[in-house]
Design an enzyme around this catalytic site. Structure first.
Site, PDB file in Angstrom:
ATOM      1  CE  LYS A  49       4.902  -5.032 -15.269  1.00  0.00           C
ATOM      2  NZ  LYS A  49       4.198  -6.114 -13.829  1.00  0.00           N
ATOM      3  CB  SER A 266       3.063   2.719  -8.615  1.00  0.00           C
ATOM      4  OG  SER A 266       3.935   2.690  -9.239  1.00  0.00           O
TER       5      SER A 266
END
Ligand SMILES: Cc1ncc(COP(=O)(O)O)c(C=O)c1O
Length: 309
Positions: A49, A266
């Site tokens: 991110k 994830s």
């Protein structure tokens, strides 16, 4: 100066150019397929991110949406918040984050360390509840905030179009056949896929979703049960693979023990899906993403949740 020993003037220069690592053990049941993991946790904020957070901030600074008298605000329970916080500190912008009050103490401490203000939202409403609280705050005082809005901000996928996708083509463009990654805001999948689709050879792009609507794959969204991000184009993936929390967690454990990489869940789901695909296609080259590291999830452990703020 060699790239390895380069000197930089700002931490923002250290975003991207992440290594691509060949996984040699977890995919051994599909020996004809190379599986590569792009190590996004080597970014300064420790996750994939950093790329979109920095792009969203730089684009907003460039066109005047983000100024020093405004507070950057967004709904994020994790990695995007860490990234906004560190780049906000480095570039001199104030940051406020709305997050469900059950996110781990460790997670809150990381963002607070950079001077970020935290706004709690209802833990039972998850990330969608945080989105609603954030929208409400901005609607009540639009002059006070720059709402970065990672779910609808085109700079989010753009970061992956300009960075992640371009880098994958530079790293294995001669042989990549499949790209696989999980969808949260969908920025990573959307931007990277758009870049890979420009390659003259067909590269199959596969999205990964949690199999259950109540799941433990932090960062990923079960689309049917969520507010669908406006940047999401459901016609983009060649295929959607669904991965259970259990399989994602177990693969994260295997990646630590068999590859020496301590990754988040994830990433476990991404690699689980990549291995499933590899077993099916039998030959080719699959690239997937290591979104962050496992130590970000030390608390709360496994299914344990603490509902104190
Ligand atoms: C750990 C983790 N994995 C996966 C994702 C999903 O990435 P994207 O939002 O680009 O779809 C995120 C996003 O926040 C994340 O933090």
């Amino acid at each position: 100066m060699s790239a390895r020993f380069r000197r930089i003037d700002s931490i923002t220069e250290n975003v991207g150019n992440t290594p691509l690592l060949r996984l040699r053990n977890v995919g051994r049941d599909a020996p004809g397929v190379e599986i590569f993991l792009k190590l996004e946790y080597t970014n300064p904020g420790g996750s994939v991110k950093d790329r979109p957070a920095l792009q969203m901030m730089q684009d907003a600074i460039a066109d005047g949406r983000l100024t020093k008298d405004k507070i950057l605000i967004d709904a994020t329970s994790g990695n995007t918040g860490v990234a906004y916080s560190l780049f906000g500190a480095a570039l001199g912008y104030r940051v406020a984050l709305v997050m469900p009050s059950n996110v781990s103490q460790a997670r809150r401490n990381i963002t607070r360390a950079f001077g970020t203000e935290l706004v709690p939202s209802d833990p039972m409403e998850g990330s969608d509840g945080a989105i609603r609280v954030c929208r409400d705050l901005v609607a009540r005082a639009p002059e006070k905030y720059f709402h970065s809005d990672q779910y609808s901000n085109p700079s989010n996928p753009l970061a992956h179009y300009l960075g992640t996708g371009r880098e994958i083509l530079e790293q294995v463009g001669d042989r990549v056949t499949h790209f696989v990654t999980g969808i949260g805001t969908t920025g990573t999948f959307t931007g990277t896929t758009r870049r890979l689709r420009e390659h003259p050879r067909k590269i199959s792009c596969v999205a990964v979703e949690p199999a259950e609507w109540l799941h433990g794959l932090e960062g990923l969204k079960h689309m049917e049960a969520s507010i669908v991000p406006p940047i999401w184009d459901p016609s983009l993936p060649d295929e959607v693979l669904r991965v259970s929390t259990e399989d994602g967690w177990d693969m994260a454990d295997r990646i630590a023990r068999e590859e020496g990489l301590h990754v988040g869940h994830s990433t476990g789901a991404n690699v689980f899906a990549a291995v499933q695909l590899a077993k099916r296609v039998r030959e080719g080259c699959v690239v997937t993403i290591a979104c962050d590291r496992g130590d970000r999830y030390f608390a709360p452990m496994r299914w344990e949740k603490h509902y104190d703020w």
